[in-house]
Design a protein around this motif. Structure first.
Motif, PDB file in Angstrom:
ATOM      1  N   GLN A   1       0.831  -1.207   0.000  1.00 13.19           N
ATOM      2  CA  GLN A   1       0.000   0.000   0.000  1.00 13.19           C
ATOM      3  C   GLN A   1       0.860   1.250   0.000  1.00 13.19           C
ATOM      4  O   GLN A   1       0.574   2.213  -0.721  1.00 13.19           O
ATOM      5  CB  GLN A   1      -0.942   0.007   1.208  1.00 13.19           C
ATOM      6  CG  GLN A   1      -1.819   1.237   1.284  1.00 13.19           C
ATOM      7  CD  GLN A   1      -2.741   1.375   0.095  1.00 13.19           C
ATOM      8  OE1 GLN A   1      -3.366   0.420  -0.322  1.00 13.19           O
ATOM      9  NE2 GLN A   1      -2.832   2.573  -0.469  1.00 13.19           N
TER      10      GLN A   1
ATOM     11  N   GLN B   1       2.305   1.661  -3.470  1.00 15.72           N
ATOM     12  CA  GLN B   1       1.273   2.122  -4.404  1.00 15.72           C
ATOM     13  C   GLN B   1       0.958   3.599  -4.178  1.00 15.72           C
ATOM     14  O   GLN B   1       0.841   4.373  -5.132  1.00 15.72           O
ATOM     15  CB  GLN B   1       0.017   1.281  -4.243  1.00 15.72           C
ATOM     16  CG  GLN B   1      -1.081   1.615  -5.216  1.00 15.72           C
ATOM     17  CD  GLN B   1      -2.292   0.729  -5.019  1.00 15.72           C
ATOM     18  OE1 GLN B   1      -2.630   0.336  -3.905  1.00 15.72           O
ATOM     19  NE2 GLN B   1      -2.959   0.412  -6.109  1.00 15.72           N
ATOM     20  N   SER B   2       0.826   4.005  -2.928  1.00 17.85           N
ATOM     21  CA  SER B   2       0.540   5.406  -2.618  1.00 17.85           C
ATOM     22  C   SER B   2       1.664   6.313  -3.088  1.00 17.85           C
ATOM     23  O   SER B   2       1.421   7.386  -3.641  1.00 17.85           O
ATOM     24  CB  SER B   2       0.322   5.588  -1.115  1.00 17.85           C
ATOM     25  OG  SER B   2      -0.837   4.927  -0.702  1.00 17.85           O
TER      26      SER B   2
ATOM     27  N   ALA C   1       3.764   5.746  -5.516  1.00 13.96           N
ATOM     28  CA  ALA C   1       3.732   5.798  -6.981  1.00 13.96           C
ATOM     29  C   ALA C   1       2.662   6.780  -7.462  1.00 13.96           C
ATOM     30  O   ALA C   1       2.872   7.523  -8.425  1.00 13.96           O
ATOM     31  CB  ALA C   1       3.487   4.408  -7.557  1.00 13.96           C
ATOM     32  N   GLN C   2       1.518   6.804  -6.791  1.00 14.75           N
ATOM     33  CA  GLN C   2       0.450   7.722  -7.170  1.00 14.75           C
ATOM     34  C   GLN C   2       0.864   9.170  -6.932  1.00 14.75           C
ATOM     35  O   GLN C   2       0.578  10.052  -7.750  1.00 14.75           O
ATOM     36  CB  GLN C   2      -0.832   7.404  -6.398  1.00 14.75           C
ATOM     37  CG  GLN C   2      -1.469   6.113  -6.842  1.00 14.75           C
ATOM     38  CD  GLN C   2      -2.610   5.682  -5.942  1.00 14.75           C
ATOM     39  OE1 GLN C   2      -2.818   6.221  -4.855  1.00 14.75           O
ATOM     40  NE2 GLN C   2      -3.364   4.686  -6.384  1.00 14.75           N
TER      41      GLN C   2
ATOM     42  N   ASP D   1       3.237  10.155  -9.591  1.00 11.10           N
ATOM     43  CA  ASP D   1       2.509  10.409 -10.833  1.00 11.10           C
ATOM     44  C   ASP D   1       1.932  11.821 -10.857  1.00 11.10           C
ATOM     45  O   ASP D   1       1.860  12.452 -11.910  1.00 11.10           O
ATOM     46  CB  ASP D   1       1.381   9.397 -11.036  1.00 11.10           C
ATOM     47  CG  ASP D   1       1.901   8.010 -11.390  1.00 11.10           C
ATOM     48  OD1 ASP D   1       3.093   7.886 -11.736  1.00 11.10           O
ATOM     49  OD2 ASP D   1       1.111   7.051 -11.290  1.00 11.10           O
ATOM     50  N   LEU D   2       1.513  12.310  -9.697  1.00  7.80           N
ATOM     51  CA  LEU D   2       0.987  13.676  -9.625  1.00  7.80           C
ATOM     52  C   LEU D   2       2.047  14.688 -10.026  1.00  7.80           C
ATOM     53  O   LEU D   2       1.749  15.694 -10.671  1.00  7.80           O
ATOM     54  CB  LEU D   2       0.500  13.995  -8.213  1.00  7.80           C
ATOM     55  CG  LEU D   2      -0.770  13.305  -7.747  1.00  7.80           C
ATOM     56  CD1 LEU D   2      -1.038  13.645  -6.283  1.00  7.80           C
ATOM     57  CD2 LEU D   2      -1.951  13.692  -8.616  1.00  7.80           C
TER      58      LEU D   2
END
Length: 152
Positions: A81, A84-85, A87-88, A91-92
């Motif tokens: 988690q 994944q967080s 990576a997000q 991406d921003l």
């Protein structure tokens, strides 16, 4: 080290999970970009804090003990988690977004800026533009503009 809080051992837990994934100290150290000795030291510190052996080592192989496997299994979802967080969030940073407040003279904006806005907003759909068309001089900081365009 025995009374060390678990929050100071989070990286150690992560290193144990990488060790479990990679199957060797050498591969885990390479993946983390650290020395094999540093890897071994972190696992030893974690074992001392846990007061239990987590990894059975031989000269040719390693395997997690029951306690080590349980620790890896119980923390796997949390580390996934976090990954994944992160990576997000990364991406921003790659895709611009948010509000941009711009002030520009009326004629300049109509001739130069407005014709470019549709394409710009198509390329960057997460950007919102607030365009203030005015011939009066504005102060960026005082009036909250991100960009002031003026010509002489």
């Amino acid at each position: 080290m025995e009374d060390q809080k678990i929050t100071t051992l989070w990286t150690h837990l992560h290193w144990l999970s990488v060790l479990a994934q990679q199957g060797s100290y050498t591969a885990a150290a390479a993946r983390l970009g650290v020395s094999k000795a540093a890897m071994s030291q972190r696992i030893a510190e974690l074992e001392r804090a846990a007061k239990v052996t987590l990894v059975q080592r031989t000269t040719r192989s390693l395997r997690l003990t029951e306690a080590g496997q349980r620790l890896v299994d119980d923390t796997r979802a949390a580390f996934e988690q976090i990954e994944q967080s992160f990576a997000q969030v990364r991406d921003l940073a790659e895709q611009p977004g948010g509000l941009v407040r711009v002030t520009a003279p009326v004629a300049l904006a109509r001739q130069q800026l407005v014709p470019l806005l549709a394409e710009f907003l198509k390329d960057f759909p997460d950007v919102r533009i607030e365009l203030d068309l005015s011939d009066r001089l504005s102060t960026l900081a005082t009036e909250g503009y991100d960009l002031a365009i003026r010509h002489t």
